[in-house]
Design an enzyme around this catalytic site. Structure first.
Site, PDB file in Angstrom:
ATOM      1  N   LYS A  11      39.651  65.986  53.849  1.00 34.76           N
ATOM      2  CA  LYS A  11      39.445  65.610  52.447  1.00 34.76           C
ATOM      3  C   LYS A  11      40.327  64.422  52.074  1.00 34.76           C
ATOM      4  O   LYS A  11      41.514  64.374  52.415  1.00 34.76           O
ATOM      5  CB  LYS A  11      39.732  66.800  51.526  1.00 34.76           C
ATOM      6  CG  LYS A  11      38.802  67.979  51.770  1.00 34.76           C
ATOM      7  CD  LYS A  11      38.874  69.006  50.675  1.00 34.76           C
ATOM      8  CE  LYS A  11      38.055  68.604  49.475  1.00 34.76           C
ATOM      9  NZ  LYS A  11      37.939  69.672  48.469  1.00 34.76           N
ATOM     10  N   CYS A  47      29.031  50.674   8.438  1.00 36.80           N
ATOM     11  CA  CYS A  47      29.933  50.341   9.545  1.00 36.80           C
ATOM     12  C   CYS A  47      29.134  49.596  10.614  1.00 36.80           C
ATOM     13  O   CYS A  47      28.229  50.176  11.231  1.00 36.80           O
ATOM     14  CB  CYS A  47      30.525  51.632  10.106  1.00 36.80           C
ATOM     15  SG  CYS A  47      31.714  51.381  11.439  1.00 36.80           S
ATOM     16  N   CYS A  63      34.252  57.980  11.756  1.00 38.09           N
ATOM     17  CA  CYS A  63      34.117  57.104  10.583  1.00 38.09           C
ATOM     18  C   CYS A  63      32.897  57.597   9.808  1.00 38.09           C
ATOM     19  O   CYS A  63      31.782  57.571  10.338  1.00 38.09           O
ATOM     20  CB  CYS A  63      33.924  55.653  11.017  1.00 38.09           C
ATOM     21  SG  CYS A  63      33.441  54.560   9.647  1.00 38.09           S
TER      22      CYS A  63
END
Length: 670
Positions: free
Chosen positions: A313, A431, A425
């Site tokens: 591994k 926005c 927001c």
């Protein structure tokens, strides 16, 4: 050649072509043909199959959509146990493994080296060339049968066309997802307000656990096969069996190698330690197996692992660099995500300049300060992330990074809901990044599918004040002369775009609802809402209680809908879209009445059923004069209950003393 033979040849050609295009598109996320051309070919194949049913293949691309509901996965005992492999992370342990092999069987042997795919282990049984069963590893002795889900994977043969294969055999492999497909689907989940998966392996594993194979079919999984089991030994070596499996039509990795010495094995490991980052999928190491089956048998097993195989591994690559700044991105749903700008550094084969910080909690957890020296890793070898800080290199007096309080794009005070990690927001109508990304989402392939309106075009049109809201898309024809002044936008492009906009007005209600970009309203949720409420007016008027009563609609989704429809600007936008001709009413199927036995009776269907889908039960009720309600109330006569029914519905039905019946009892009433 006769007309019938020509039809057979064309069916075979189209089937082969479409399978490859399906694989390129869904699995590799690299389409080699336009959606329009693909749909035309699929339509042509469906017509030919209808005209010549004797040539129709049950596994044709026209049929590969899943759709079966698995009530619960059956536990199946493995004929041959699915054992794990011993692991090592260093060369010395691999050399020790090689010495043990030599001590046991001498020096005359070979190794097969294979990539260790980072996915979900799967065992598939074939009888007379047909896939009859697919089972997960489970605990190694028994696993879950997931045959209906595996049948939707494009690269898994449902029926072998040729080859000298045995009547009964088992073949094992790894189900996984390619990186590009993972990134695309994960982005879709994030846009829909769903929790993102950490890496492709988790996504593949989660997909295999879905009970609806129709949903599995929408997720692009792939599968490499790497080990063959038979009652009678057909081959002398593992390498021969791999070549045979490949010739039978199985997807076998081209990157395996036959090695004569441990030095060749180490060379293979070192080669792929660097080259693995150029693959389209994740690997986390190399599997080394003794090639000869007789020698494997001689070496045998320990209590847990085979003595003739081992997995090397790779360690997760980690680098140290400097945090230069933290910036904040605003997404379509208003979620504000912090991103670290880093001093550029090489990591996992690429130059890393940015890393995700996830949310405010992560910044606090890391105790991040300005100019910190940080350790960076790739999560699942895909998304760079900061995993820790090196406090020894912190500059004296360096201020802590504090999460912003106002939106970086529009200055609105950010909000954070109880129980959620992200700040949002709330100014979704004012926005800029939210407005642009909502329009980009609305025109996307999964929503309104408007050709000629790409992300850059939307961005440019917003900057030029042609677009400020979704509804403005349907007024773009008023700017025809101004559009001609845009770069790379000729009359033909404009005409194609306007035609696409007009055509999108025919898209069904669920596509429109999904396209609106309401937080947590993904494709599946939109379909369920439309199926229950039928019209936008009924959906807008629904209470929290009525929304939660709909199958798989939780309080978070319900609250998000209510908040969205409470917004005056949102209601105005929907009114504009209605006046522009978009569909806000579901297409009702004509019901052919078979009897009046359920006339005057009302029903709600909840849960999963063994013999019927919920849609089939709904049709049966309506065809016999009954009516389907959208929520539980005193007007309801019967609740048809299957397995996994929501506890809230059960509780409310019992409270109102509404009879709860099974699908069999329903059929007994007809």
């Amino acid at each position: 050649m006769s007309a019938v033979q020509q039809a057979k040849q064309l069916i075979d050609t189209l089937t082969t072509e479409l399978r490859q295009h399906n694989y390129n598109y869904y699995v590799l996320a690299q389409p080699s043909i336009s959606d329009y051309d693909f749909d035309k070919k699929l339509e042509q194949l469906a017509t030919l199959e209808k005209q010549h049913p004797e040539f129709a293949d049950p596994d044709s691309p026209t049929q590969l959509v899943g759709g079966e509901i698995t009530k619960e996965f059956k536990t199946v005992k493995h004929r041959w146990p699915m054992l794990s492999l011993g692991n090592t992370y260093n060369e010395q342990e691999l050399l020790d493994f090689d010495q043990r092999i030599r001590k046991a069987i001498g020096d005359n042997f070979e190794y097969v080296c294979e990539l260790k795919f980072d996915g979900l282990s799967m065992s598939m049984t074939y009888e007379n060339g047909k896939l009859v069963r697919a089972v997960t590893r489970g605990n190694g002795v028994e696993g879950d049968e997931v045959t209906t889900n595996v049948r939707t994977i494009h690269s898994v043969p449902k029926k072998l066309d040729h080859g000298n294969y045995p009547d009964l055999f088992e073949i094992r492999g790894e189900v996984f997802m390619h990186r590009k497909a993972f990134e695309r689907l994960n982005d879709d989940r994030i846009e829909s307000g769903e929790v993102a998966y950490a890496n492709p392996r988790n996504f593949a594993s989660g997909t295999m656990k879905l009970q609806d194979s129709g949903e599995v079919a929408k997720r692009p999984l792939d599968c490499f096969l790497y080990f063959l089991y038979t009652e009678k030994v057909l081959f002398k070596t593992h390498w021969e069996s791999l070549q045979a499996a490949k010739s039978w039509g199985f997807h076998v990795s081209e990157h395996s190698k036959l090695c004569g010495t441990i030095t060749e094995v180490l060379d293979f490991i070192n080669y792929w330690e660097e080259k693995r980052f150029g693959l389209s999928f994740d690997i986390d190491g190399i599997v080394i197996k003794v090639n000869n089956y007789s020698q494997q048998e001689e070496l045998g097993f320990t209590a847990k692992v085979p003595r003739w195989a081992i997995a090397y591994k790779y360690k997760a690559e980690q680098v140290e660099t400097v945090l230069e700044s933290v910036v904040y991105n605003v997404g379509r749903t208003g979620a504000v995500t912090p991103v670290a700008n880093l001093k550029p550094i090489q990591l996992a084969g690429t130059t890393v300049k940015r890393a995700t910080l996830h949310n405010a909690n992560q910044i606090l957890l890391l105790d991040l300060h300005e100019g910190d020296s940080v350790y960076v890793e790739k999560g699942g070898e895909i998304i760079p992330k900061i995993i820790s800080v090196n406090p020894a290199k912190r500059k004296p007096g360096a201020p802590a990074i504090e999460y912003i309080t106002h939106c970086p794009a529009c200055g609105t005070l950010l909000e954070r809901k109880e129980g959620e990690a992200a700040f949002y927001c709330p100014n979704d109508e004012g926005c800029p990044p939210q407005i642009v990304s909502k329009m980009q989402h609305f025109v996307g392939r999964k929503a309104m599918n408007i050709d000629g309106l790409g992300d850059e075009t939307i961005e440019t049109m917003y900057q030029k004040d042609f677009l400020a809201h979704i509804s403005d898309i349907y007024d773009l024809h008023l700017h025809y002369d101004e559009l001609k002044t845009m770069d790379r936008f000729g009359e033909k492009s404009i005409r194609n775009m306007l035609d696409g906009i007009e055509k999108s007005k025919q898209m069904p209600f669920e596509k429109v609802l999904f396209g609106l970009g309401i937080r947590y309203i993904g494709e599946t949720v939109a379909k369920k809402l439309v199926a229950y409420f039928k019209t936008i007016e009924r959906l807008q008027a629904a209470s929290l209680e009525e929304l939660v009563a709909v199958d798989e609609i939780g309080e978070r989704i319900a609250q998000s809908l209510i908040e969205y429809f409470e917004g005056e600007k949102h209601r105005e936008e929907i009114t504009k879209l209605q006046s522009q001709g978009l569909q806000f009413v579901s297409e009702e199927k004509e019901v052919v009445l078979q009897s009046e036995s359920l006339s005057g009776k009302t029903f709600i269907i909840s849960g999963t059923f063994e013999k019927y889908s919920r849609d089939e039960l709904k049709d049966i009720i309506e065809q016999n004069g009954g009516k389907i309600l959208s929520s539980i109330s005193a007007k309801l006569n019967y609740l048809v209950a299957g397995d996994n029914m929501g506890p809230a519905k059960l509780e409310k039905a019992n409270k109102l003393n509404i009879p709860i019946i099974s699908d069999e009892e329903l059929l007994g009433m007809i």
